[in-house]
Every structure is written in structure tokens, then in C-alpha cells.
Scaffold this motif. Sequence first.
Motif, PDB file in Angstrom:
ATOM      1  N   SER A 289      16.210  66.796  16.551  1.00  0.00           N
ATOM      2  CA  SER A 289      15.838  66.074  17.700  1.00  0.00           C
ATOM      3  C   SER A 289      14.309  67.049  18.264  1.00  0.00           C
ATOM      4  O   SER A 289      13.873  65.538  18.751  1.00  0.00           O
ATOM      5  CB  SER A 289      16.919  65.810  19.256  1.00  0.00           C
ATOM      6  OG  SER A 289      17.466  67.049  19.365  1.00  0.00           O
ATOM      7  N   VAL A 382      34.447  59.710  15.217  1.00  0.00           N
ATOM      8  CA  VAL A 382      32.663  59.345  15.176  1.00  0.00           C
ATOM      9  C   VAL A 382      32.451  58.070  16.379  1.00  0.00           C
ATOM     10  O   VAL A 382      31.537  58.250  16.692  1.00  0.00           O
ATOM     11  CB  VAL A 382      32.882  58.358  13.575  1.00  0.00           C
ATOM     12  CG1 VAL A 382      31.044  57.492  14.194  1.00  0.00           C
ATOM     13  CG2 VAL A 382      32.558  59.369  12.603  1.00  0.00           C
ATOM     14  N   LYS A 383      33.758  57.608  16.664  1.00  0.00           N
ATOM     15  CA  LYS A 383      33.369  56.576  17.917  1.00  0.00           C
ATOM     16  C   LYS A 383      33.262  57.269  19.466  1.00  0.00           C
ATOM     17  O   LYS A 383      32.358  56.794  20.293  1.00  0.00           O
ATOM     18  CB  LYS A 383      34.632  56.371  18.446  1.00  0.00           C
ATOM     19  CG  LYS A 383      35.063  54.884  17.175  1.00  0.00           C
ATOM     20  CD  LYS A 383      33.482  53.671  17.038  1.00  0.00           C
ATOM     21  CE  LYS A 383      34.396  52.898  17.494  1.00  0.00           C
ATOM     22  NZ  LYS A 383      32.932  51.661  18.459  1.00  0.00           N
ATOM     23  N   SER A 385      31.964  60.438  19.563  1.00  0.00           N
ATOM     24  CA  SER A 385      31.348  61.274  20.020  1.00  0.00           C
ATOM     25  C   SER A 385      29.539  60.095  19.607  1.00  0.00           C
ATOM     26  O   SER A 385      28.767  61.151  19.627  1.00  0.00           O
ATOM     27  CB  SER A 385      31.337  61.922  18.144  1.00  0.00           C
ATOM     28  OG  SER A 385      32.591  63.274  18.404  1.00  0.00           O
ATOM     29  N   SER A 386      29.676  59.086  19.724  1.00  0.00           N
ATOM     30  CA  SER A 386      28.577  58.380  18.917  1.00  0.00           C
ATOM     31  C   SER A 386      28.346  56.976  19.779  1.00  0.00           C
ATOM     32  O   SER A 386      29.610  56.767  20.497  1.00  0.00           O
ATOM     33  CB  SER A 386      28.232  58.157  18.058  1.00  0.00           C
ATOM     34  OG  SER A 386      29.036  57.959  17.249  1.00  0.00           O
ATOM     35  N   ASP A 387      27.824  56.775  20.047  1.00  0.00           N
ATOM     36  CA  ASP A 387      27.661  54.921  20.386  1.00  0.00           C
ATOM     37  C   ASP A 387      28.142  53.908  19.172  1.00  0.00           C
ATOM     38  O   ASP A 387      26.875  52.655  19.348  1.00  0.00           O
ATOM     39  CB  ASP A 387      26.308  54.760  21.265  1.00  0.00           C
ATOM     40  CG  ASP A 387      25.096  54.777  20.584  1.00  0.00           C
ATOM     41  OD1 ASP A 387      25.154  55.021  19.989  1.00  0.00           O
ATOM     42  OD2 ASP A 387      23.680  54.663  21.929  1.00  0.00           O
ATOM     43  N   ALA A 388      28.090  53.937  18.633  1.00  0.00           N
ATOM     44  CA  ALA A 388      27.795  53.782  17.018  1.00  0.00           C
ATOM     45  C   ALA A 388      28.916  52.254  17.298  1.00  0.00           C
ATOM     46  O   ALA A 388      30.521  52.021  17.188  1.00  0.00           O
ATOM     47  CB  ALA A 388      28.492  54.352  15.727  1.00  0.00           C
ATOM     48  N   LEU A 426      29.595  65.112  12.276  1.00  0.00           N
ATOM     49  CA  LEU A 426      29.569  64.612  14.234  1.00  0.00           C
ATOM     50  C   LEU A 426      28.538  65.627  14.279  1.00  0.00           C
ATOM     51  O   LEU A 426      28.196  65.290  15.896  1.00  0.00           O
ATOM     52  CB  LEU A 426      30.662  65.376  14.325  1.00  0.00           C
ATOM     53  CG  LEU A 426      31.802  64.050  14.648  1.00  0.00           C
ATOM     54  CD1 LEU A 426      33.210  65.183  14.217  1.00  0.00           C
ATOM     55  CD2 LEU A 426      31.699  62.710  14.721  1.00  0.00           C
ATOM     56  N   LEU A 429      25.247  63.814  14.589  1.00  0.00           N
ATOM     57  CA  LEU A 429      25.482  62.885  15.185  1.00  0.00           C
ATOM     58  C   LEU A 429      24.808  62.793  17.056  1.00  0.00           C
ATOM     59  O   LEU A 429      24.827  62.189  17.942  1.00  0.00           O
ATOM     60  CB  LEU A 429      27.078  61.574  15.653  1.00  0.00           C
ATOM     61  CG  LEU A 429      27.215  60.680  14.358  1.00  0.00           C
ATOM     62  CD1 LEU A 429      28.499  60.482  14.297  1.00  0.00           C
ATOM     63  CD2 LEU A 429      26.206  60.527  13.967  1.00  0.00           C
ATOM     64  N   ALA A 430      25.596  63.869  16.709  1.00  0.00           N
ATOM     65  CA  ALA A 430      24.784  64.945  18.903  1.00  0.00           C
ATOM     66  C   ALA A 430      23.540  64.989  18.351  1.00  0.00           C
ATOM     67  O   ALA A 430      23.334  65.219  19.426  1.00  0.00           O
ATOM     68  CB  ALA A 430      25.744  66.185  18.326  1.00  0.00           C
ATOM     69  N   GLN A 431      22.936  64.723  17.609  1.00  0.00           N
ATOM     70  CA  GLN A 431      21.584  64.956  17.399  1.00  0.00           C
ATOM     71  C   GLN A 431      20.863  66.599  18.103  1.00  0.00           C
ATOM     72  O   GLN A 431      20.282  66.260  19.753  1.00  0.00           O
ATOM     73  CB  GLN A 431      20.701  63.781  17.814  1.00  0.00           C
ATOM     74  CG  GLN A 431      20.893  62.541  17.405  1.00  0.00           C
ATOM     75  CD  GLN A 431      20.227  61.489  18.369  1.00  0.00           C
ATOM     76  OE1 GLN A 431      19.905  61.593  19.200  1.00  0.00           O
ATOM     77  NE2 GLN A 431      19.505  60.474  16.901  1.00  0.00           N
TER      78      GLN A 431
END
Length: 504
Positions: A289, A382-383, A385-388, A426, A429-431
Amino acid sequence: MSLIAIKDLSLIRTETLFAGLDLAIAKGDRLGLVAANGRGKSSLLRIIAGEEEATGGTLTRARGLVTAFAPQDPPARLLSMSLHDAVRDALDAEAAETESWRVDVLLDDLAVDEALRGRPVGELSGGWQSSMLLARAAVIEPDLLLLDEPTNHLDLARIGVLERFLAALPRDCAVVVASHDRAFLDDVSRRTLFLRPAESADFALPYSRALQALEERDAARGRQFENDMRKVRALRQQAAKLKNIGINSGSDLLVVKTRQLSERADRLEESARPAHQERSAGAIRLGNSGSHAKALVAIKDTAIVAPDGRLLFRTGPLWIEQGDRIALLGANGTGKTRFVARLRAALDGGDPEIRGAASLKLGYSDQALAQLDAWATPWEAVKRSSDAGDQLARTLLAGAGIASESQSAPIARFSGGQKARLAMLLLRLAQPNFYLLDEPTNHLDIEGQDRLESELIEHEPACLLVSHDRAFVRGVATRIWVIEGRRLVEVDDPDPVFDRLMAG
């Protein structure tokens, strides 16, 4: 005569793991077995050991052959036994009664501490369990020794013990070892079998040289396939032209010629073989990031101590900049894990001696993948840990090698490789812009290791990693930190450190 002669062997589960396998294992062979996770390595070892049946083909054993198999994990019945008794259990009743001294000699050869020999197997670390399984296999003095991921959970000192033990085996004893540790394979093997669904490849070379030969062979086959397909297209074009001419002229000779060209094209197309394409077990992708801060982490001269307050080492003043990929090396017990824990806690704030830049965003993965315990299923992980959205979450999981039917299954049932890929997903996804990775290759196959290396190099995130994987450290690290003599020092070349650690 071969110890093992395999002809046209196949193994089919929900898909073909391997087929048409021909293999001969002779006295004194040192064979490395290479394939991605879940592609049949362990099954092939169990088939050779007589513990599993193949789907087809034949396997012939030399008369009187003694085979021993060291699996990755100890059977449940051994967990309550002491380490010494678990090894003694491998002997037949007469030998166990009259020759139990062989157990002690073998445990000495494997440098197993006296204090550990009376402890229950279930209370031992994974590394000592691996040593126990190797001892169980070796104590019966086999003609053929089969090892499944023997370096799992081992630090460099224990890998050094293992390599010296294998080198000291009787010259006639053959060894087949399945491993994802590339440096270990280079050190102990003289042949390499790349196990594939079709046309497995066997080279009389250690791993790295065999891989180069395999890539050259695959590239040549790829070029041959393209040439063959160009010929097929040319033959079909000629046949089409002759067919039109033959129809218009009514010539029987042209009709025959057209049929002959079409048949030649069919035969050539049927015999043409495309280059092998490895079926990926799932992509490993990381990100960065970014940060405007030059020094992401600044460390004062900090004391790293054991739980009882004993000094393990002092760091001296250190810093980690954007793009640094630092490998932390040291013998077991010198404080690597304590340092990683201190660093992780400090970057959450509140440590005056270790400070992170305001823009730092931490991504952490431990060697036991304990961070996955927070979620029951990959879908939930995943759900949360992110806004996917739902569809993107399914796509992300599938890209990490987790099929749709497994996305709502308990993570606890997953293999180590699947868990490792989920953990890397994961993390991405945390960037984060700073990765703290403790033994990240522990559960990854060679394909996964290569992908992780590529991601770290391509995206240039800062990272501090603890690893016993020599090939991974050589490929990734831009800086080397070593714990020596209660000090943390920086060196230019990891190889002398590897040599010292493996010498014990």
C-alpha cells in the motif's frame, strides 16, 4: 536388479494424480520426488511402501526387500508413547527384546537430547516428532528408506543433522525423499522425479539442475507442438483447396488425395503433444500500500529477553526502510520468536524503543498460521477481513486455490498448503506496507514458494521474515540480520551463516 520396478502406474482420485509412470529404484539411489501439494507424492510413497494401492499398473519388489516409510505426522497410537518407546516399537518383538540398544545408538546419531527421549510423543514439537519418525524408519535397517517432507518443522541445525545422517547411511541403502525444500533436495539427491498427471519426468540430476533440464525439455516440446500444429493447418488448407478443385473437375484422384491429406492432418494432430502446463494450486499475491516515510521502523538499542527475564540479545540501533526485505537468522533458542513478538507488539504502539512510522500498516503471519483461528470458514474470513461483495469473495477464494465447495467448510479441516494460501490472501486484503512473516514457506509447495518470492520482489513491500528455507532467503532477502553472541548483527552473505547453523 532393481529394488523397485514400476511400470505404467496410475493413481486416480477425483482426478488423475499420475498415470503411465515408469520408474526403477536401484541400490544406493538418492531420488528426490517433486510435485505440487495434493498431486500424489505422499500417495506414491505409500504405494511403494505397500500401504496403499495404485489404480493401475504394476509394482515389483526385489525378493526380501526391507522398506521403511517415515510419514509427515506420527500415527495417533504413538502419541502417548515416549519418544524412545515409539522408536523401539518399530522393531520386531525379538529385536526389541535383545537389541533395543540400536534405538539409543540411532537417537545419538540424530542428536536427540536425552531429556526428550522419555517424553510422550504428543508433547514434542513437530521437529522432534519428525526426528522420531525418521528414527523409527531407520532403526529396522531398511534397504529402501522413504521420507515424506522430512525437513518440516526443522531448523537449520536439525536439517544439518538430517543431511549428515543421510550421507552416513550404508552405500547400498536407497532413499526416496518427497520435499519442498529446494536446497535440501540439492544437497541430498542425485536423481529427481517430477511427478505429473501424464509423462512424469525423471532426470539423473539433483533438483536445481533437473529443473533446468525439465524447463528446457518443456520448451522444446512447446516449440515442436507449435510446429506440428502449423503443419496440421497447412495440410487442412491444402485438403480444402484440393476438395474444391476435385468437386469442380470431377477428378477421383483429387478426391483420394484430399482424403489422404486430411488423414495425415488427423494423425499429426492426434500425436502432437502440447507442452506441460502445471495446474496451479492457487495464486499467491501480495500487495504494497506504500508509504511516504523513508524509515518505516526505527529500533533503538533494545534488549530482547526470555520469559524469565534472561537476556537473549541486544539489537543495537536498527531501521527498516521501504523496500527492505530482511531475513532474520539464528539458532533455535537465540530469540528470533521473542524479537518478532516484541516487534509486533511494539508496532501496535506503546513501546518507546521500537517505533513505526505513522503510515505503517502491519501484515503478520506466524508459522502455525494461528491468525486463521479467528474465523471458522474461508468465506467468513474474507467477508470479515474486507469489504468484498459475495461474488468477489468467491472469486478471491477460488483464485487462492479454495474451490467453491470448500469455501464454507471449516478451516480446521484444510491442509497446511490451503491454510498458507488463505493466510496470504487475507494479508493482501489487509493492504499492509510492512510484512512480518514467521516461516512463511512452512506449508507451501515449490510452486507456492516461487510465487511468494515473485510477489515480494515485484511489489517491493518492506518485510522482516524468519525462515529456515535457504533457497527462499537467497531469493528474497536484500538484508541479512543474524543473532550471534547475544548481539544482532548485519551480514552481506547468508551462506556462511547457513553453514555455521547447519554444522550445529
